[in-house]
Design a protein around this motif. Structure first.
Motif, PDB file in Angstrom:
ATOM      1  N   PRO A  90      49.433  44.980  32.456  1.00  0.00           N
ATOM      2  CA  PRO A  90      49.528  45.120  31.001  1.00  0.00           C
ATOM      3  C   PRO A  90      50.934  45.573  30.621  1.00  0.00           C
ATOM      4  CG  PRO A  90      48.319  46.953  31.954  1.00  0.00           C
ATOM      5  CD  PRO A  90      48.579  45.992  33.064  1.00  0.00           C
TER       6      PRO A  90
ATOM      7  N   SER B  72      51.705  47.520  28.247  1.00  0.00           N
ATOM      8  CA  SER B  72      51.658  48.968  28.040  1.00  0.00           C
ATOM      9  C   SER B  72      50.226  49.426  28.256  1.00  0.00           C
ATOM     10  CB  SER B  72      52.120  49.332  26.626  1.00  0.00           C
ATOM     11  OG  SER B  72      51.114  48.995  25.701  1.00  0.00           O
ATOM     12  N   ALA B  73      50.074  50.718  28.466  1.00  0.00           N
ATOM     13  CA  ALA B  73      48.736  51.249  28.735  1.00  0.00           C
ATOM     14  C   ALA B  73      47.972  51.530  27.452  1.00  0.00           C
ATOM     15  CB  ALA B  73      48.852  52.522  29.565  1.00  0.00           C
TER      16      ALA B  73
ATOM     17  N   GLY C 113      46.893  49.509  24.903  1.00  0.00           N
ATOM     18  CA  GLY C 113      45.791  48.589  24.621  1.00  0.00           C
ATOM     19  C   GLY C 113      44.597  48.826  25.517  1.00  0.00           C
ATOM     20  N   PRO C 114      44.794  48.844  26.860  1.00  0.00           N
ATOM     21  CA  PRO C 114      43.643  49.100  27.733  1.00  0.00           C
ATOM     22  C   PRO C 114      42.985  50.449  27.475  1.00  0.00           C
ATOM     23  CG  PRO C 114      45.440  48.169  28.989  1.00  0.00           C
ATOM     24  CD  PRO C 114      45.967  48.414  27.619  1.00  0.00           C
ATOM     25  N   ARG C 115      43.775  51.450  27.104  1.00  0.00           N
ATOM     26  CA  ARG C 115      43.151  52.751  26.813  1.00  0.00           C
ATOM     27  C   ARG C 115      42.262  52.639  25.575  1.00  0.00           C
ATOM     28  NH1 ARG C 115      48.383  55.958  28.007  1.00  0.00           N
ATOM     29  NH2 ARG C 115      48.177  56.277  30.235  1.00  0.00           N
ATOM     30  N   ARG C 116      42.704  51.802  24.624  1.00  0.00           N
ATOM     31  CA  ARG C 116      41.871  51.613  23.447  1.00  0.00           C
ATOM     32  C   ARG C 116      40.551  50.950  23.840  1.00  0.00           C
ATOM     33  NH1 ARG C 116      45.288  48.619  19.766  1.00  0.00           N
ATOM     34  NH2 ARG C 116      46.419  50.557  19.517  1.00  0.00           N
ATOM     35  N   VAL C 117      40.607  50.046  24.809  1.00  0.00           N
ATOM     36  CA  VAL C 117      39.375  49.421  25.315  1.00  0.00           C
ATOM     37  C   VAL C 117      38.444  50.492  25.875  1.00  0.00           C
ATOM     38  CG1 VAL C 117      38.455  47.817  27.022  1.00  0.00           C
ATOM     39  CG2 VAL C 117      40.570  47.273  25.861  1.00  0.00           C
ATOM     40  N   LEU C 118      38.999  51.399  26.657  1.00  0.00           N
ATOM     41  CA  LEU C 118      38.175  52.446  27.272  1.00  0.00           C
ATOM     42  C   LEU C 118      37.561  53.350  26.221  1.00  0.00           C
ATOM     43  CD1 LEU C 118      40.471  53.387  30.289  1.00  0.00           C
ATOM     44  CD2 LEU C 118      38.450  51.943  30.301  1.00  0.00           C
TER      45      LEU C 118
ATOM     46  N   THR D 195      36.947  52.631  23.109  1.00  0.00           N
ATOM     47  CA  THR D 195      35.937  51.883  22.359  1.00  0.00           C
ATOM     48  C   THR D 195      34.636  51.801  23.153  1.00  0.00           C
ATOM     49  OG1 THR D 195      37.738  50.565  21.466  1.00  0.00           O
ATOM     50  CG2 THR D 195      35.514  49.714  21.152  1.00  0.00           C
ATOM     51  N   PHE D 196      34.764  51.505  24.427  1.00  0.00           N
ATOM     52  CA  PHE D 196      33.561  51.407  25.254  1.00  0.00           C
ATOM     53  C   PHE D 196      32.836  52.748  25.320  1.00  0.00           C
ATOM     54  CE2 PHE D 196      31.496  52.050  29.344  1.00  0.00           C
ATOM     55  CZ  PHE D 196      30.573  51.018  29.326  1.00  0.00           C
TER      56      PHE D 196
ATOM     57  N   VAL E 275      44.237  51.655  34.722  1.00  0.00           N
ATOM     58  CA  VAL E 275      45.237  51.226  33.735  1.00  0.00           C
ATOM     59  C   VAL E 275      46.593  51.845  34.046  1.00  0.00           C
ATOM     60  CG1 VAL E 275      45.882  51.494  31.318  1.00  0.00           C
ATOM     61  CG2 VAL E 275      43.574  50.777  31.924  1.00  0.00           C
TER      62      VAL E 275
ATOM     63  N   TRP F 253      39.617  41.764  27.233  1.00  0.00           N
ATOM     64  CA  TRP F 253      40.169  42.240  25.956  1.00  0.00           C
ATOM     65  C   TRP F 253      41.386  43.107  26.242  1.00  0.00           C
ATOM     66  CZ3 TRP F 253      38.024  46.772  22.683  1.00  0.00           C
ATOM     67  CH2 TRP F 253      38.697  46.814  21.461  1.00  0.00           C
ATOM     68  N   ASN F 254      42.432  42.845  25.501  1.00  0.00           N
ATOM     69  CA  ASN F 254      43.665  43.612  25.698  1.00  0.00           C
ATOM     70  C   ASN F 254      43.731  44.865  24.836  1.00  0.00           C
ATOM     71  OD1 ASN F 254      44.018  42.526  23.223  1.00  0.00           O
ATOM     72  ND2 ASN F 254      45.831  41.306  23.725  1.00  0.00           N
TER      73      ASN F 254
ATOM     74  N   GLU G 151      43.801  45.020  21.584  1.00  0.00           N
ATOM     75  CA  GLU G 151      44.467  44.825  20.290  1.00  0.00           C
ATOM     76  C   GLU G 151      43.515  44.124  19.320  1.00  0.00           C
ATOM     77  OE1 GLU G 151      47.340  46.068  19.710  1.00  0.00           O
ATOM     78  OE2 GLU G 151      47.787  46.657  21.770  1.00  0.00           O
TER      79      GLU G 151
END
Lengths: 571, 279
Positions: free
Chosen positions: A540, A542-543, A545-550, A552-553, B41, B135-136, B138
């Protein structure tokens, strides 16, 4: 435990069966087998002893061996489903067949230091990882292959072995097989591939190369094939100018080629002297010629024989020696016809580099070899900017590589004994493709200087700016197929006795063996194992976006659990 | 027998979901994969590729990493300790022991229920990895289309890796989870107190972790690998590594099945023995 602990007794509850309890079918009364009337046992004592064993233990004695047998049977199953998209975890059939046909256990030793210190040792550790993966996969199929790592600096037995076999490169991979009391050795040099592991595409090449190299080494180990014939060309030039004469083995003789000849024979090549002064009918006919010193005073007739050999489908490793050519000015011109046919131009110059540590290094491909592509790509690089740092380690290392037999640093300027080898691009359409193998650094850090006498100084009018190529692989291209034709190296010093016996001599030797392997079509890239595509793991950017995924989950999962719990508690 | 197995299975699942503790376990079970995801990550963003396939961060996510092993070390005893020992402590086991189905069906139903609950608690692991792949992170407001206009929609895929790693890891979790659940079921059958069963299960799992680490330690000590090749089939946690690389070794699956059957049979023997003793 009393006999009443059998299942039948549990149902009975110590007395009459309860009314609500249905009668069990006969199949559930196995525990009462001892009380069931049956015919007289064949071995009464054994039967009485068997009945004396509590029922659960009897059951265990039946079942556990059965399950143990199943367990052992499953352990011998080596079938593995590969769920990866490109089947990167599957061993190719050629390698699998080679593993299954091994006559005895093969011990593979990774010669690597316990704690890598130099850049080269770190890079080797990176390159050997995929090979270890491949070996582990072979082991899982039941192949008689054992793997161990050893440090040649501390392992005395290993040091003695390496002293007896100086052709084994370190760090490297050593394969040993005891064939009816006769020990056999094969070695793999992976250091020149170390650069590849740093990119996803490079991982693809490494995965492919690891399988191909292991397959090739195992095949060689078993068959101990020494049928690869290399003709060592001798002629009038060798008589009075020296050159790499295979008869000269003294290490003090710089121009002797005896060390190279001996090591090539140890590596499985049959060296056949090929004197061009003899009639053609009396000479051996090896497919690959080693021409030690293209700048020597070969007679035009001899050069014509070399050209005829290449024209008729022969292959050759041509070493151009600048020092000898300087002693006999004008003789190098006789080679122009050969160079023209190869689509090359060999300069009457010398390579100069400002930084001797980054002077001339081999470049390796960053692209996976694919069917139909040039096999020389396995030796060369499409990108000159990604020079492997592993072989820029020290001046001593540089001496070992072709073109780097430096005369010593002159301040920050270093002059090499190599000449430039350029490709004439206009000849591509004539069925000849040249691929650079060794290049110097880009300008202004290096250049090819045409003034051979004065102090090195770049003159834009006459000099060739870097990167200067000093080794080229030439292929015949016809009908979409590329066949090896020749490799022209603008230096021969690195293969002399003194070059090969220098501390980093094995690096130059390994490179030469790779070239000869390619010329004899015995290169891993030409093996029947096709490259397997490796899906690189994209990082990635930057970290965030993936942190936002985590996050959200986590929120969705927590909300779901809490809401379900609340709904349940209400109901 | 199948009807009894399903009845026991359904009863166990309903019992788990009826209690708030069950939902709390499910909620807390999502924390380790989230922490491990943050670790993945961070490693991926930092760059650098491991030299061995088993060393890749994505491969290790569903492999024997610290977070997953710790989760299993806690979850397996927690979910299995009550299976039989608690029933016996409450005196409800006599109902099962005197049922027409036989103890095999009861033990099998309870094992399947515990296995399902374990996998349910492990669902966040593949979910997190799958989400990171598709999903990225964003959002972009939908530009057109009446129903979605203005709604924030995911913009693209995230961490690109071979989906085979995810599938293999999933299969590995199921296979190894089954064996561990069978071990917990066996402990619960042999113990009279649930807490004791949980402690024994946790101890055995810890010993299995140590046993699985032993080959690596011996390898680091430069002891030849062939001398401890016999340990590999018993190094249960290392098997996760084989699966998480995207492969399914069928022989290994068969071995796990055989061991699970043996453990379930031992559980049945223990139940039979203890019921007889109580009678």
């Amino acid at each position: 435990m009393s006999p009443s602990s059998s299942p039948g007794s549990i149902v009975a509850g110590g007395g009459a069966p309860p009314l609500a309890q249905p009668v069990r079918p006969a199949t559930q009364l196995r525990g009462l087998a001892g009380t069931t009337p049956r015919s007289a046992p064949r071995f009464p004592r054994l039967a009485r002893g068997w009945r004396f064993i509590p029922s659960p233990v009897r059951t265990l004695l039946w079942w556990l061996p059965c399950l143990g047998a199943i367990w052992l049977a499953c352990g011998s199953v080596t079938t593995t489903l590969d769920l990866t998209r490109h089947k990167t975890q599957t061993i190719e059939p050629a390698l699998l067949a080679a593993c299954r046909q091994l006559p005895g256990p093969v011990q593979i030793t990774i010669l690597a230091p316990t704690e890598p210190r130099s850049v080269g040792e770190h890079a080797f550790a990176a390159a050997v990882g995929p090979l270890q993966d491949v070996i582990a996969r072979c082991q899982s199929t039941g192949a008689k292959v054992t793997l161990r790592s050893a440090d040649w600096k501390t392992d005395l037995a290993l040091r003695e072995l390496l002293d007896r076999h100086p052709e084994v490169p370190v760090p490297g991979v050593l394969l040993q097989l005891d064939m009816n009391g006769e020990p056999r050795l094969q070695s793999l040099g992976l250091a020149d591939l170390a650069q590849l592991g740093r990119t996803g595409e490079g991982q693809t090449v490494l995965q492919s190369y690891a399988q191909s190299a292991l397959h090739l080494a195992l095949t060689r180990l078993v068959s101990q094939r020494t049928t690869q014939r290399v003709g060592w060309v001798l002629g009038s030039g060798n008589g009075h100018l020296g050159g790499l004469n295979p008869q000269i083995e003294e290490h003090s003789d710089r121009q002797g080629g005896g060390v190279l000849a001996a090591r090539l024979q140890s590596a499985g090549y049959t060296i056949e002297p090929l004197d061009l002064r003899q009639p053609a009918g009396d000479r051996p006919r090896p497919a690959v010629w080693l021409i030690p010193g293209g700048g020597q005073a070969w007679t035009p007739a001899e050069i014509e024989q070399l050209a005829q050999h290449l024209r008729s489908g022969g292959r050759g490793l041509i070493l151009v020696e600048r020092r000898l050519r300087d002693q006999t000015p004008g003789q190098g011109d006789s080679w122009q016809s050969v160079w023209s046919e190869l689509g090359l131009r060999v300069g009457a110059d010398r390579v100069v580099a400002l930084d001797h540590l980054n002077a001339v290094v081999p470049v390796v491909t960053t692209q996976p070899p694919s069917p139909g592509s040039t096999p020389a790509a396995s030796l060369s690089s499409a990108s000159r900017s990604t020079l492997p740092a592993t072989l820029r380690a020290s001046p001593a290392d540089n001496r070992a590589m072709p073109g780097t037999g430096g005369r010593g640093a002159m301040g920050s300027v270093n002059v090499f004994e190599a000449v430039s080898v350029r490709s004439l691009l206009t000849l591509e359409d004539h069925g000849v493709v040249a691929t650079p193998l060794l290049c110097s650094d880009p300008a202004p850090r290096s250049w090819a200087e045409s003034d051979l006498a004065g102090p090195p100084q770049f003159d834009p009018a006459t000099d060739l700016p870097g990167p200067v190529c000093v080794a080229m692989a030439v292929e015949r291209a016809a009908a979409g197929r590329h066949d090896p034709m020749a490799i022209v190296v603008g230096d021969a010093e690195f293969l002399s006795n003194s070059g090969l016996t220098s501390p980093a001599g094995p690096a130059g030797f390994a490179w030469t063996v790779a070239c000869l392997d390619w010329l004899t079509a015995d290169n891993p890239a030409n093996s029947p194992i096709p490259p397997q595509l490796f899906s690189p793991i994209a990082r990635p950017s930057s970290a965030r976006g993936p942190r936002r995924v985590l996050w959200t989950f986590g929120l969705v999962w927590g909300a779901a659990c809490l809401s379900f719990a609340a709904a349940r508690s209400r109901s | 027998m199948l009807a009894v197995v399903m009845a026991v299975y359904r009863r166990e699942l309903q019992g788990f979901h009826r209690r708030p503790l069950g939902w709390l376990i499910l909620l807390v079970a999502a924390l380790p994969p989230l922490v491990a995801g943050a670790w993945l990550v961070a490693l991926s963003a930092r760059g650098g590729l491991a030299t061995r396939a088993s060393g890749q961060p994505v491969t290790q996510f569903l492999g024997p990493n610290l977070f997953l092993v710790s989760t299993l070390l806690v979850l397996v005893p927690l979910l299995t300790m009550n299976l039989i020992a608690e029933e016996r402590r409450r005196g409800a086991w006599e109902l099962y022991a005197t049922s027409a189905a036989g103890l095999e069906g009861v033990v099998l139903g309870k094992f399947l229920a515990a296995w399902t609950l374990l996998l349910l608690c492990l669902v966040p692991w593949p979910l997190v990895l799958g989400l990171l792949r598709v999903w990225n992170g964003e959002f972009q407001p939908a530009a057109s289309g009446w129903p979605l206009f203005g709604l924030p929609l995911p913009t693209g895929p995230g961490l690109a890796f071979d989906p085979g790693l995810l599938l293999g890891g999933l299969v590995g979790l199921c296979v190894v989870g089954g064996t561990l659940t069978a071990l917990g079921t066996c402990c619960s059958a042999w113990c009279r107190h649930p807490l004791l069963a949980g402690l024994i299960t946790a101890t055995l799992l810890g010993l299995l972790v140590a046993f699985s680490l032993l080959p690596t330690v011996l390898e680091n000590w430069r002891i030849p690998l062939e001398q401890f090749a016999w340990m590999r089939p018993w190094a249960v946690w290392s098997h996760l590594s084989e699966f998480s690389q995207g492969t399914v070794p069928l022989g290994r699956c068969g071995q796990h099945l055989a061991v699970s059957l043996a453990l379930l049979w031992l559980s049945r023997v223990a139940c039979q023995d203890q019921s007889a003793g109580a009678a």
